[in-house]
Write an enzyme that holds these catalytic residues in place. Structure first.
Site, PDB file in Angstrom:
ATOM      1  N   SER A   8       0.818  -1.212   0.000  1.00 24.89           N
ATOM      2  CA  SER A   8       0.000   0.000   0.000  1.00 24.89           C
ATOM      3  C   SER A   8       0.854   1.265   0.000  1.00 24.89           C
ATOM      4  O   SER A   8       1.974   1.300   0.508  1.00 24.89           O
ATOM      5  CB  SER A   8      -0.929   0.005   1.219  1.00 24.89           C
ATOM      6  OG  SER A   8      -0.179  -0.023   2.421  1.00 24.89           O
ATOM      7  N   PHE A 102      -5.908   7.495   5.286  1.00 27.10           N
ATOM      8  CA  PHE A 102      -6.450   7.206   6.617  1.00 27.10           C
ATOM      9  C   PHE A 102      -6.716   8.534   7.310  1.00 27.10           C
ATOM     10  O   PHE A 102      -5.817   9.369   7.440  1.00 27.10           O
ATOM     11  CB  PHE A 102      -5.463   6.369   7.429  1.00 27.10           C
ATOM     12  CG  PHE A 102      -5.913   6.071   8.833  1.00 27.10           C
ATOM     13  CD1 PHE A 102      -7.096   5.390   9.070  1.00 27.10           C
ATOM     14  CD2 PHE A 102      -5.152   6.470   9.911  1.00 27.10           C
ATOM     15  CE1 PHE A 102      -7.515   5.106  10.360  1.00 27.10           C
ATOM     16  CE2 PHE A 102      -5.553   6.192  11.219  1.00 27.10           C
ATOM     17  CZ  PHE A 102      -6.738   5.499  11.445  1.00 27.10           C
ATOM     18  N   GLN A 172      -1.451  -6.139   8.014  1.00 29.05           N
ATOM     19  CA  GLN A 172      -2.801  -5.658   8.328  1.00 29.05           C
ATOM     20  C   GLN A 172      -3.915  -6.417   7.613  1.00 29.05           C
ATOM     21  O   GLN A 172      -5.056  -6.404   8.065  1.00 29.05           O
ATOM     22  CB  GLN A 172      -2.934  -4.170   7.974  1.00 29.05           C
ATOM     23  CG  GLN A 172      -2.070  -3.257   8.820  1.00 29.05           C
ATOM     24  CD  GLN A 172      -0.831  -2.841   8.086  1.00 29.05           C
ATOM     25  OE1 GLN A 172      -0.220  -3.663   7.410  1.00 29.05           O
ATOM     26  NE2 GLN A 172      -0.428  -1.590   8.217  1.00 29.05           N
ATOM     27  N   ASN A 195       4.312 -10.884  12.881  1.00 30.12           N
ATOM     28  CA  ASN A 195       4.638 -10.720  14.291  1.00 30.12           C
ATOM     29  C   ASN A 195       4.127 -11.949  15.044  1.00 30.12           C
ATOM     30  O   ASN A 195       3.545 -12.866  14.448  1.00 30.12           O
ATOM     31  CB  ASN A 195       4.083  -9.405  14.854  1.00 30.12           C
ATOM     32  CG  ASN A 195       2.561  -9.336  14.790  1.00 30.12           C
ATOM     33  OD1 ASN A 195       1.864 -10.336  14.912  1.00 30.12           O
ATOM     34  ND2 ASN A 195       2.034  -8.128  14.591  1.00 30.12           N
ATOM     35  N   GLY A 256       7.505  -2.295  12.375  1.00 27.27           N
ATOM     36  CA  GLY A 256       7.594  -3.543  11.619  1.00 27.27           C
ATOM     37  C   GLY A 256       8.049  -3.316  10.190  1.00 27.27           C
ATOM     38  O   GLY A 256       8.831  -4.108   9.636  1.00 27.27           O
ATOM     39  N   ASP A 257       7.579  -2.239   9.568  1.00 29.68           N
ATOM     40  CA  ASP A 257       8.003  -1.907   8.205  1.00 29.68           C
ATOM     41  C   ASP A 257       9.501  -1.607   8.169  1.00 29.68           C
ATOM     42  O   ASP A 257      10.201  -2.002   7.240  1.00 29.68           O
ATOM     43  CB  ASP A 257       7.221  -0.703   7.679  1.00 29.68           C
ATOM     44  CG  ASP A 257       5.724  -0.963   7.585  1.00 29.68           C
ATOM     45  OD1 ASP A 257       5.330  -2.142   7.481  1.00 29.68           O
ATOM     46  OD2 ASP A 257       4.954   0.017   7.623  1.00 29.68           O
TER      47      ASP A 257
END
Length: 324
Positions: A8, A102, A172, A195, A256-257
Protein backbone atom coordinates in the site's frame (compact mmCIF):
# COMPACT_ATOMS: atom_id res chain seq x y z
CA UNK A 1 20.26 -7.82 -5.98
CA UNK A 2 17.05 -6.27 -7.36
CA UNK A 3 14.22 -6.30 -4.82
CA UNK A 4 10.69 -5.10 -5.57
CA UNK A 5 8.27 -4.27 -2.76
CA UNK A 6 4.56 -4.47 -3.47
CA UNK A 7 2.22 -2.89 -0.95
CA UNK A 8 0.00 0.00 0.00
CA UNK A 9 0.83 3.66 -0.59
CA UNK A 10 -1.16 6.00 1.64
CA UNK A 11 -1.23 9.23 3.59
CA UNK A 12 -2.41 9.59 7.20
CA UNK A 13 -4.45 12.65 8.18
CA UNK A 14 -4.35 12.80 11.98
CA UNK A 15 -6.36 15.30 14.03
CA UNK A 16 -6.64 15.99 17.75
CA UNK A 17 -9.89 16.85 19.55
CA UNK A 18 -9.19 18.53 22.93
CA UNK A 19 -12.38 17.19 24.53
CA UNK A 20 -13.85 13.74 25.13
CA UNK A 21 -15.99 11.92 22.56
CA UNK A 22 -17.98 10.40 25.42
CA UNK A 23 -19.18 13.84 26.52
CA UNK A 24 -20.71 14.43 23.07
CA UNK A 25 -22.70 11.18 22.89
CA UNK A 26 -26.31 10.89 24.07
CA UNK A 27 -27.01 7.32 25.18
CA UNK A 28 -30.55 7.04 23.78
CA UNK A 29 -29.66 8.75 20.49
CA UNK A 30 -26.74 6.60 19.34
CA UNK A 31 -28.82 5.23 16.47
CA UNK A 32 -28.92 8.72 14.90
CA UNK A 33 -25.44 10.07 15.63
CA UNK A 34 -24.56 13.23 13.70
CA UNK A 35 -21.58 15.06 15.18
CA UNK A 36 -18.87 17.49 14.12
CA UNK A 37 -15.71 18.06 16.17
CA UNK A 38 -13.64 21.24 16.07
CA UNK A 39 -10.07 19.93 16.17
CA UNK A 40 -6.88 21.65 17.32
CA UNK A 41 -4.45 20.49 14.64
CA UNK A 42 -3.92 18.42 11.52
CA UNK A 43 -0.84 16.29 10.99
CA UNK A 44 -0.40 14.82 7.50
CA UNK A 45 2.10 11.96 7.31
CA UNK A 46 3.34 9.75 4.54
CA UNK A 47 2.58 6.06 4.99
CA UNK A 48 1.53 2.76 3.50
CA UNK A 49 3.51 -0.41 4.15
CA UNK A 50 5.01 -0.60 0.65
CA UNK A 51 6.20 3.01 0.75
CA UNK A 52 7.44 2.71 4.35
CA UNK A 53 9.54 -0.36 3.59
CA UNK A 54 10.97 1.20 0.45
CA UNK A 55 11.81 4.43 2.27
CA UNK A 56 13.86 2.48 4.82
CA UNK A 57 15.63 0.48 2.12
CA UNK A 58 16.36 3.70 0.26
CA UNK A 59 17.88 5.20 3.40
CA UNK A 60 20.19 2.19 3.58
CA UNK A 61 21.14 2.61 -0.07
CA UNK A 62 19.75 -0.70 -1.34
CA UNK A 63 17.76 0.78 -4.27
CA UNK A 64 14.25 -0.72 -3.77
CA UNK A 65 11.58 -0.79 -6.47
CA UNK A 66 8.17 0.31 -5.21
CA UNK A 67 5.20 -1.45 -6.84
CA UNK A 68 1.74 -0.15 -5.96
CA UNK A 69 -1.05 2.18 -7.00
CA UNK A 70 -1.59 5.84 -6.15
CA UNK A 71 -3.66 8.78 -7.36
CA UNK A 72 -2.82 11.92 -9.32
CA UNK A 73 -2.13 13.55 -5.93
CA UNK A 74 1.02 11.39 -5.60
CA UNK A 75 3.46 13.88 -7.17
CA UNK A 76 4.81 15.38 -3.95
CA UNK A 77 5.01 11.99 -2.25
CA UNK A 78 6.78 10.53 -5.30
CA UNK A 79 9.37 13.34 -5.22
CA UNK A 80 10.02 12.61 -1.53
CA UNK A 81 10.60 8.91 -2.19
CA UNK A 82 12.74 9.60 -5.26
CA UNK A 83 14.96 11.89 -3.17
CA UNK A 84 15.42 9.10 -0.65
CA UNK A 85 16.60 6.45 -3.07
CA UNK A 86 13.35 4.72 -4.05
CA UNK A 87 12.59 3.68 -7.64
CA UNK A 88 8.97 4.82 -8.09
CA UNK A 89 8.71 4.29 -11.86
CA UNK A 90 6.54 1.18 -11.41
CA UNK A 91 3.86 2.94 -9.35
CA UNK A 92 0.53 2.90 -11.21
CA UNK A 93 -1.26 6.27 -11.21
CA UNK A 94 -5.05 6.08 -11.21
CA UNK A 95 -6.90 8.41 -13.56
CA UNK A 96 -9.98 8.63 -11.33
CA UNK A 97 -9.08 7.78 -7.70
CA UNK A 98 -7.06 9.50 -4.99
CA UNK A 99 -4.18 7.90 -3.13
CA UNK A 100 -5.36 5.74 -0.21
CA UNK A 101 -5.98 7.80 2.90
CA UNK A 102 -6.45 7.21 6.62
CA UNK A 103 -8.35 10.00 8.41
CA UNK A 104 -8.42 9.80 12.20
CA UNK A 105 -9.42 12.03 15.12
CA UNK A 106 -8.10 11.32 18.62
CA UNK A 107 -9.69 12.76 21.76
CA UNK A 108 -8.18 13.70 25.13
CA UNK A 109 -8.68 10.12 26.40
CA UNK A 110 -6.85 8.71 23.35
CA UNK A 111 -10.05 7.28 21.91
CA UNK A 112 -10.09 7.38 18.13
CA UNK A 113 -12.62 7.73 15.31
CA UNK A 114 -11.08 6.88 11.97
CA UNK A 115 -11.86 5.98 8.38
CA UNK A 116 -9.69 4.34 5.72
CA UNK A 117 -10.27 5.20 2.08
CA UNK A 118 -8.70 2.56 -0.18
CA UNK A 119 -8.90 4.72 -3.30
CA UNK A 120 -6.27 3.95 -5.91
CA UNK A 121 -4.97 1.00 -3.91
CA UNK A 122 -7.75 -1.07 -5.50
CA UNK A 123 -6.02 -0.70 -8.87
CA UNK A 124 -2.84 -2.44 -7.70
CA UNK A 125 -4.37 -5.69 -8.96
CA UNK A 126 -3.87 -4.36 -12.50
CA UNK A 127 -0.08 -4.22 -12.16
CA UNK A 128 1.88 -6.97 -13.91
CA UNK A 129 5.23 -7.86 -12.38
CA UNK A 130 6.63 -8.90 -15.75
CA UNK A 131 6.60 -5.29 -16.92
CA UNK A 132 8.47 -4.30 -13.75
CA UNK A 133 11.04 -7.06 -14.25
CA UNK A 134 11.50 -6.15 -17.93
CA UNK A 135 12.11 -2.50 -17.05
CA UNK A 136 14.82 -3.17 -14.44
CA UNK A 137 16.45 -6.21 -16.04
CA UNK A 138 14.89 -8.90 -13.86
CA UNK A 139 13.85 -9.34 -10.24
CA UNK A 140 15.70 -11.40 -7.64
CA UNK A 141 13.06 -11.14 -4.91
CA UNK A 142 9.59 -9.65 -4.49
CA UNK A 143 8.20 -8.76 -1.07
CA UNK A 144 4.42 -9.00 -1.24
CA UNK A 145 3.16 -6.72 1.49
CA UNK A 146 -0.31 -5.66 2.66
CA UNK A 147 -2.21 -4.25 -0.30
CA UNK A 148 -5.42 -4.78 -2.24
CA UNK A 149 -6.11 -8.51 -1.53
CA UNK A 150 -6.63 -9.30 -5.21
CA UNK A 151 -3.30 -7.67 -5.99
CA UNK A 152 -1.56 -9.78 -3.34
CA UNK A 153 -3.00 -12.96 -4.86
CA UNK A 154 -2.10 -11.92 -8.41
CA UNK A 155 1.47 -10.98 -7.53
CA UNK A 156 1.97 -14.25 -5.64
CA UNK A 157 0.71 -16.38 -8.51
CA UNK A 158 2.82 -14.45 -11.00
CA UNK A 159 5.94 -14.97 -8.89
CA UNK A 160 5.26 -18.71 -8.85
CA UNK A 161 4.56 -18.83 -12.60
CA UNK A 162 7.71 -16.85 -13.47
CA UNK A 163 9.88 -18.57 -10.81
CA UNK A 164 10.60 -15.30 -9.00
CA UNK A 165 11.42 -15.83 -5.29
CA UNK A 166 8.90 -14.01 -3.07
CA UNK A 167 8.37 -13.03 0.54
CA UNK A 168 4.86 -13.27 2.02
CA UNK A 169 4.00 -10.45 4.42
CA UNK A 170 0.24 -10.19 5.16
CA UNK A 171 0.38 -7.80 8.17
CA UNK A 172 -2.80 -5.66 8.33
CA UNK A 173 -4.67 -7.73 5.74
CA UNK A 174 -4.46 -11.03 7.61
CA UNK A 175 -7.59 -10.28 9.66
CA UNK A 176 -9.82 -10.14 6.57
CA UNK A 177 -8.23 -13.06 4.72
CA UNK A 178 -9.66 -16.56 4.63
CA UNK A 179 -7.64 -19.64 5.42
CA UNK A 180 -7.63 -20.57 1.72
CA UNK A 181 -6.17 -17.19 0.73
CA UNK A 182 -3.47 -17.38 3.39
CA UNK A 183 -2.52 -20.90 2.31
CA UNK A 184 -2.26 -19.68 -1.29
CA UNK A 185 -0.15 -16.67 -0.37
CA UNK A 186 2.40 -18.44 1.80
CA UNK A 187 2.89 -21.80 0.09
CA UNK A 188 6.31 -21.79 -1.55
CA UNK A 189 7.36 -18.41 -0.17
CA UNK A 190 11.09 -17.89 0.22
CA UNK A 191 10.35 -15.81 3.34
CA UNK A 192 7.28 -15.52 5.57
CA UNK A 193 7.08 -12.41 7.78
CA UNK A 194 4.72 -11.89 10.71
CA UNK A 195 4.64 -10.72 14.29
CA UNK A 196 4.01 -13.19 17.10
CA UNK A 197 0.24 -12.63 17.22
CA UNK A 198 -0.07 -12.92 13.44
CA UNK A 199 1.96 -16.15 13.59
CA UNK A 200 -0.73 -17.73 15.76
CA UNK A 201 -3.48 -16.33 13.55
CA UNK A 202 -1.86 -17.80 10.44
CA UNK A 203 -1.72 -21.23 12.06
CA UNK A 204 -5.31 -20.95 13.30
CA UNK A 205 -6.76 -19.85 9.94
CA UNK A 206 -4.79 -22.28 7.77
CA UNK A 207 -5.14 -25.25 10.10
CA UNK A 208 -1.42 -25.91 9.58
CA UNK A 209 0.96 -26.41 12.49
CA UNK A 210 4.16 -24.44 12.92
CA UNK A 211 6.10 -27.47 11.66
CA UNK A 212 3.88 -27.83 8.60
CA UNK A 213 4.29 -24.15 7.71
CA UNK A 214 8.07 -24.40 8.06
CA UNK A 215 7.92 -27.20 5.52
CA UNK A 216 6.11 -24.93 3.02
CA UNK A 217 8.32 -21.83 3.25
CA UNK A 218 12.05 -21.30 3.03
CA UNK A 219 12.52 -19.08 6.08
CA UNK A 220 10.04 -17.92 8.73
CA UNK A 221 10.77 -14.52 10.29
CA UNK A 222 8.74 -13.66 13.41
CA UNK A 223 9.12 -10.27 15.10
CA UNK A 224 8.79 -10.36 18.89
CA UNK A 225 8.28 -6.70 19.79
CA UNK A 226 10.85 -5.48 22.30
CA UNK A 227 12.35 -8.98 22.40
CA UNK A 228 13.64 -8.73 18.84
CA UNK A 229 13.11 -11.38 16.18
CA UNK A 230 13.25 -15.14 15.68
CA UNK A 231 14.32 -16.70 12.36
CA UNK A 232 13.46 -20.33 11.65
CA UNK A 233 14.23 -22.80 8.88
CA UNK A 234 13.21 -26.45 8.65
CA UNK A 235 15.83 -28.69 10.23
CA UNK A 236 17.90 -25.76 11.57
CA UNK A 237 18.33 -24.25 15.01
CA UNK A 238 16.39 -20.95 15.33
CA UNK A 239 18.31 -17.68 15.22
CA UNK A 240 17.27 -15.05 17.76
CA UNK A 241 18.35 -11.43 17.57
CA UNK A 242 17.64 -8.83 20.26
CA UNK A 243 16.87 -5.13 19.85
CA UNK A 244 19.34 -2.29 20.47
CA UNK A 245 18.70 -0.10 23.50
CA UNK A 246 16.20 2.67 22.76
CA UNK A 247 16.89 6.33 23.53
CA UNK A 248 13.12 6.87 23.82
CA UNK A 249 9.88 5.12 22.92
CA UNK A 250 7.99 7.80 20.98
CA UNK A 251 5.74 6.04 18.44
CA UNK A 252 5.62 2.33 17.48
CA UNK A 253 3.83 2.97 14.16
CA UNK A 254 5.91 1.68 11.24
CA UNK A 255 8.42 -0.25 13.36
CA UNK A 256 7.59 -3.54 11.62
CA UNK A 257 8.00 -1.91 8.21
CA UNK A 258 11.41 -0.56 9.24
CA UNK A 259 12.53 -4.02 10.37
CA UNK A 260 11.58 -5.46 7.00
CA UNK A 261 13.44 -2.64 5.26
CA UNK A 262 16.61 -3.43 7.17
CA UNK A 263 16.26 -7.19 6.73
CA UNK A 264 15.62 -6.91 3.00
CA UNK A 265 18.56 -4.53 2.62
CA UNK A 266 20.76 -7.08 4.37
CA UNK A 267 19.61 -9.71 1.88
CA UNK A 268 20.39 -7.36 -1.01
CA UNK A 269 23.94 -6.98 0.38
CA UNK A 270 24.38 -10.74 0.57
CA UNK A 271 24.87 -10.95 4.35
CA UNK A 272 23.46 -13.82 6.42
CA UNK A 273 20.09 -13.91 8.14
CA UNK A 274 21.45 -13.00 11.57
CA UNK A 275 23.22 -9.91 10.27
CA UNK A 276 20.22 -8.89 8.15
CA UNK A 277 17.99 -9.17 11.25
CA UNK A 278 20.42 -7.00 13.22
CA UNK A 279 20.22 -4.29 10.56
CA UNK A 280 16.42 -4.57 10.67
CA UNK A 281 16.30 -4.24 14.44
CA UNK A 282 18.61 -1.22 14.39
CA UNK A 283 16.48 0.56 11.79
CA UNK A 284 13.30 -0.31 13.72
CA UNK A 285 14.82 1.29 16.81
CA UNK A 286 15.34 4.56 14.94
CA UNK A 287 11.67 4.53 13.92
CA UNK A 288 10.30 3.88 17.41
CA UNK A 289 12.28 6.91 18.59
CA UNK A 290 10.58 9.14 15.98
CA UNK A 291 7.04 10.43 15.50
CA UNK A 292 5.96 9.22 12.06
CA UNK A 293 6.95 6.30 9.85
CA UNK A 294 9.24 8.21 7.46
CA UNK A 295 10.45 11.09 9.61
CA UNK A 296 13.72 9.56 10.82
CA UNK A 297 17.12 10.40 9.37
CA UNK A 298 19.77 7.72 8.94
CA UNK A 299 23.18 9.24 9.66
CA UNK A 300 25.81 6.65 8.78
CA UNK A 301 28.23 7.36 11.65
CA UNK A 302 25.44 7.49 14.23
CA UNK A 303 23.86 4.31 12.87
CA UNK A 304 27.17 2.43 12.97
CA UNK A 305 28.06 3.63 16.48
CA UNK A 306 24.79 2.30 17.85
CA UNK A 307 24.97 -0.86 15.76
CA UNK A 308 28.48 -1.57 17.09
CA UNK A 309 27.33 -1.04 20.68
CA UNK A 310 24.42 -3.46 20.19
CA UNK A 311 26.02 -6.21 18.11
CA UNK A 312 29.80 -5.89 18.35
CA UNK A 313 32.72 -4.89 16.17
CA UNK A 314 32.75 -7.95 13.90
CA UNK A 315 29.09 -7.47 12.96
CA UNK A 316 29.64 -3.75 12.44
CA UNK A 317 32.66 -4.31 10.19
CA UNK A 318 30.57 -6.47 7.86
CA UNK A 319 27.68 -4.01 7.68
CA UNK A 320 29.90 -0.96 7.29
CA UNK A 321 31.21 -2.18 3.93
CA UNK A 322 27.67 -2.12 2.51
CA UNK A 323 26.08 0.93 4.14
CA UNK A 324 25.97 3.85 1.76
Amino acid sequence: MRIAVTGSIATDHLMTFPGRFADQLVADQLHTVSLSFLVDNLDVRRGGVGANICFGMGQLGSGPILVGAAGSDFDEYRAWLDRHGVDTSSVRISEVLHTARFVCTTDADHNQIGSFYTGAMSEARQIELKSVADRVGGLDLVLIGADDPEAMLRHTEECRTRSIPFAADFSQQIARMSGDDIRTLLDGATYLFSNEYEKGLIESKTGWTDTEILGKVGTRVTTLGSNGVRIEQEGEEPIEVGCPEEDAKVDPTGVGDAFRAGFMSGLSWGVGHERAAQVGCMLATLVIETLGTQEYTLRRAHFMDRFTKAYGHDAAAEVRTHLK
